[in-house]
Scaffold this motif. Structure first.
Motif, PDB file in Angstrom:
ATOM      1  N   ASP A   2     -31.423  -4.888 -34.595  1.00  0.00           N
ATOM      2  CA  ASP A   2     -32.777  -5.350 -34.921  1.00  0.00           C
ATOM      3  C   ASP A   2     -33.449  -5.873 -33.651  1.00  0.00           C
ATOM      4  N   GLN A  26     -27.698  -9.105 -38.042  1.00  0.00           N
ATOM      5  CA  GLN A  26     -28.808  -8.163 -38.021  1.00  0.00           C
ATOM      6  C   GLN A  26     -29.222  -7.843 -36.578  1.00  0.00           C
ATOM      7  N   TYR A  84     -35.907  -7.934 -33.254  1.00  0.00           N
ATOM      8  CA  TYR A  84     -36.676  -9.168 -33.450  1.00  0.00           C
ATOM      9  C   TYR A  84     -36.492 -10.173 -32.320  1.00  0.00           C
ATOM     10  N   CYS A 129     -39.383  -6.328 -36.837  1.00  0.00           N
ATOM     11  CA  CYS A 129     -38.183  -6.869 -37.481  1.00  0.00           C
ATOM     12  C   CYS A 129     -37.902  -6.053 -38.736  1.00  0.00           C
ATOM     13  N   ARG A 130     -36.682  -5.586 -38.886  1.00  0.00           N
ATOM     14  CA  ARG A 130     -36.331  -4.774 -40.051  1.00  0.00           C
ATOM     15  C   ARG A 130     -36.328  -5.575 -41.339  1.00  0.00           C
TER      16      ARG A 130
END
Length: 315
Positions: free
Chosen positions: A202, A197, A204, A131-132
């Motif tokens: 991303d 995001q 995630y 995850c960024r």
């Protein structure tokens, strides 16, 4: 290789009530985690204002779980177990904690390591899912501070969503809960993330899905079925859905087992959000039994996951 240190990256948390407001200011000041409205220069002043406004309520919540976050203690135990396992394998590297929003933070830690003769660090995330906003933010801060300190960053461990030992650490307590509540619905709960995001690339959400599907494949079909939900939303933006609160409100009369997916240590989001706030929601909804399984912590399988992966990448 005493010139090399392994850094366990995690969020951090306030160890006492005096640290709550500075912690919140650091948290809301990170544009990788929460992008507040307006230009980048305004993030700092806004984050301090938000921290001042939110601190009283946050202090009440931390007070209800013992007066601070146990994350430092929990992470230190994980570091100690990893250190012991590495020594047993003949590896002398230092093992240190490096938190993003509370001490020990990268700047002070790396300066101290440099004085002690460390020249290289290996980052190892305690966020299982790429995850960024979490691993990415921690690594970006580490890169900046390592350059200032003159320390080299070696390739590290950035995620392990489907590592078999990590999955073992999740599967064992879930099976035990299902033995007690065989008709229960299993709800996987992960920290939410703003949709923008995810839309920006991303990984995630895909990583969370990978862990969930791997666990379901291991456990197999159950009478109550499986659901995915998200927790820990803040701010007026679109977040990953469905919210855990909404899901619980539809489960009246049933047994429910909550599996916290994106956390490897007990902290405010498990001990208060899941164990107090959402237990109250469950009671109000008429849920028959509300059970939350523990995070991996120092489960031997989770320590094996970290140890094996560290040994695979050390020179």
């Amino acid at each position: 290789m005493r010139d090399t240190a392994i850094l366990l990256l995690n969020l951090g948390g306030p160890v006492n009530l005096d640290q709550v407001e500075p912690f919140l200011a650091a948290l809301f000041g990170d544009r990788d985690l929460i992008r507040l409205p307006g230009p980048a220069w305004l993030q700092g002043p806004l984050s301090r204002l938000i921290a001042r406004l939110r601190a009283p309520g946050a202090k009440v919540r931390y007070g209800q779980i013992g007066g601070g976050s146990p994350l430092l203690r929990e992470s230190a135990l994980q570091a100690a177990e990893l250190r012991t396992a590495l020594r047993a394998a003949g590896r002398p590297e230092l093992v240190k904690l490096c938190f993003r929003y509370a001490a020990p933070r990268a700047e002070g830690l790396l300066k101290a390591l440099k004085r002690d003769g460390v020249r290289k660090v290996v980052p190892v995330t305690l966020y299982p899912h790429d995850c960024r906003a979490t691993t990415g933010s921690s690594l970006r801060e580490l890169v900046v501070e390592a350059a200032k300190a003159g320390i080299e960053i070696l390739p590290g461990i950035e995620h392990y969503a489907t590592d078999p030992d990590y999955l073992d650490a999740l599967e064992r307590p879930l099976r035990a809960a299902l033995e007690d509540l065989p008709e229960a619905t299993v709800i996987f709960s992960a920290h939410s993330l703003p949709v923008r995001q995810i839309e920006a690339g991303d990984p995630y959400e895909k990583e969370i899905a990978a862990t969930r599907e791997a666990l379901i494949a291991r456990i197999g079909p159950i009478p109550g079925g499986y659901l995915q939900a998200y927790q820990s939303r803040t701010g007026p933006v679109r977040w990953l859905e469905p919210p855990l609160k909404d899901v619980l409100e539809t489960m009246g009369g049933k047994d429910v087992i909550i599996v916290p997916m994106s956390f490897v240590s007990e902290h405010i989001e498990t001990l208060h959000e899941l164990d107090i706030e959402y237990r109250h929601v469950a009671d109000q909804a008429g849920i028959r039994t509300y059970r939350r399984v523990p995070t991996p912590g120092t489960d031997p399988a989770y320590i094996r996951c970290l140890t094996r992966r560290v040994l695979e990448i050390l020179p």
